[in-house]
Design a protein around this motif. Structure first.
Motif, mmCIF file in Angstrom:
data_model
loop_
_atom_site.group_PDB
_atom_site.id
_atom_site.type_symbol
_atom_site.label_atom_id
_atom_site.label_comp_id
_atom_site.label_asym_id
_atom_site.label_seq_id
_atom_site.Cartn_x
_atom_site.Cartn_y
_atom_site.Cartn_z
ATOM 1 N N ASP A 137 0.832 -1.192 0.000
ATOM 2 C CA ASP A 137 0.000 0.000 0.000
ATOM 3 C C ASP A 137 0.877 1.255 0.000
ATOM 4 O OD1 ASP A 137 0.698 -1.071 2.575
ATOM 5 O OD2 ASP A 137 -0.368 0.627 3.455
ATOM 6 N N PRO A 138 0.457 2.301 -0.711
ATOM 7 C CA PRO A 138 1.228 3.549 -0.740
ATOM 8 C C PRO A 138 1.058 4.333 0.554
ATOM 9 C CG PRO A 138 -0.786 3.793 -2.004
ATOM 10 C CD PRO A 138 -0.735 2.356 -1.569
ATOM 11 N N MET A 139 1.944 5.293 0.757
ATOM 12 C CA MET A 139 1.837 6.172 1.921
ATOM 13 C C MET A 139 2.056 7.616 1.492
ATOM 14 S SD MET A 139 5.420 5.536 3.952
ATOM 15 C CE MET A 139 7.018 5.864 3.193
ATOM 16 N N MET A 140 1.500 8.523 2.275
ATOM 17 C CA MET A 140 1.637 9.951 1.999
ATOM 18 C C MET A 140 2.765 10.517 2.854
ATOM 19 S SD MET A 140 -0.692 10.382 -0.280
ATOM 20 C CE MET A 140 -0.557 12.163 -0.412
ATOM 21 N N VAL A 141 3.649 11.297 2.235
ATOM 22 C CA VAL A 141 4.753 11.939 2.954
ATOM 23 C C VAL A 141 4.759 13.427 2.618
ATOM 24 C CG1 VAL A 141 6.143 9.841 2.975
ATOM 25 C CG2 VAL A 141 6.404 11.457 1.096
ATOM 26 N N LEU A 142 5.411 14.203 3.470
ATOM 27 C CA LEU A 142 5.564 15.660 3.278
ATOM 28 C C LEU A 142 4.222 16.355 3.089
ATOM 29 C CD1 LEU A 142 8.676 15.698 0.896
ATOM 30 C CD2 LEU A 142 8.629 15.928 3.384
ATOM 31 N N GLU A 143 3.232 15.940 3.879
ATOM 32 C CA GLU A 143 1.904 16.540 3.743
ATOM 33 C C GLU A 143 1.896 18.000 4.179
ATOM 34 O OE1 GLU A 143 -1.526 13.742 4.640
ATOM 35 O OE2 GLU A 143 0.103 12.756 5.742
#
Length: 309
Positions: A137-143
């Motif tokens: 599964d992908p993840m969100m970074v630097l939001e």
């Protein structure tokens, strides 16, 4: 800017996977002085071994633990690649000591067909899966930095970290250990290395075993992403431009070349592809490699060969 960075990161992660296959080419060349056309077949063979052993062992030994199955399969696959390395040295390379490089090159072509056939005979020709627990599964970074954040694939990230650890270890091995220095001596001159007491047969078994382990790591990652199928051996074709770009004698060069090609093909497909009708990702690496062959044939980090007469 966020979309550009997301594309760039995706390209860099793909480049690390190309670099893993390219590492095998570099390792064999550093020890034998010949380009190993069997590397793609070794990646396929190792991936098939890992996939089938992890499937067979729970059935044979009567346990249900996926972790235990993967550990046993990994140990068995490493042992199998070591046996394969010994057979290659014993049956093919030992008789070619001191011969012209073209003889060794042709031998690797024969070895590639042998490994392809042996893999199909031992493990079958269907599509198999490898599940080593890598998150997909992908993840969100630097939001907080970019609106909506950047989408990063966890599996690609773990593969990149594993590749970094592998190349650091191999670089230290070649530079700091007596065996690593012996490998470089063998590549320069087989007969001269033997004359000073370097056991050529043992050195070749060691380097082909290391090449097999690198192929196993690459096969596990590619098999986890795409499934284990015979098209995996074609991944080696994408590793050829990586080796040309980074240099045939440089372990770090394989990583840098993979990063450049991975990022370059993704960015060019997004930003240049629409102007050219698409498909640039399929030929970008080969055009870049052709340019390097014309302008700097030894690659970015390869040793320049000077013949004095």
């Amino acid at each position: 800017m966020g979309f550009f960075l997301e594309t760039l990161i995706g390209g860099l992660m793909a480049g690390m996977l190309y670099a893993l296959v390219a590492l095998g080419f570099v390792l064999i060349f550093k020890a034998s002085g010949v380009f190993n056309f069997a590397q793609g077949a070794m990646v396929l063979f190792a991936a098939l071994a890992m996939a089938r052993f992890s499937e067979w062992f729970p059935r044979w030994f009567g346990f249900d633990s996926l972790v235990l199955a993967n550990i046993l399969a990994l140990v068995a696959a490493v042992a199998l690649m070591a046996v394969l390395a010994w057979l290659i040295e014993r049956l093919a390379l030992r008789a070619l000591v001191g011969q012209e490089p073209i003889a060794l090159l042709m031998a690797t072509l024969g070895i590639a067909y042998f490994i392809d056939g042996a893999g199909q005979l031992l493990f079958g020709s269907a599509t198999y899966k490898i599940d080593v627990g890598m998150p997909k599964d992908p993840m969100m970074v630097l939001e907080n930095t970019f609106e909506g954040g950047l989408l990063v694939n966890k599996e690609d990230l773990y593969a990149a970290l594993l590749s970094m650890l592998l190349v650091i270890g191999l670089t230290l091995f070649f530079q700091k250990t007596p065996t690593g220095r012996a490998l470089r001596a063998v590549a320069d001159d087989h007969q001269a290395a033997q004359s000073i007491g370097i056991p050529l047969s043992r050195i070749w078994v060691i380097v082909w075993t290391i090449g097999g382990i690198v192929a196993l790591v690459a096969g596990i990652i590619w098999g986890s992403k795409l499934g284990v199928q015979f098209s995996i051996s074609l991944v080696a074709l994408k590793a050829l431009p990586v080796v040309i770009l980074g240099g045939l004698t440089s372990v770090p060069g394989a990583i840098v070349g993979g990063l450049i090609i991975g990022a370059g093909e993704k960015l060019s497909e997004i930003y240049i592809g629409p102007m050219l009708g698409g498909g640039i990702e399929n030929w970008f690496a080969y055009v870049l490699a052709l340019g390097f062959l014309l302008l700097r044939p030894q690659g970015l980090f390869g040793d320049k060969i000077i013949d004095r007469v």
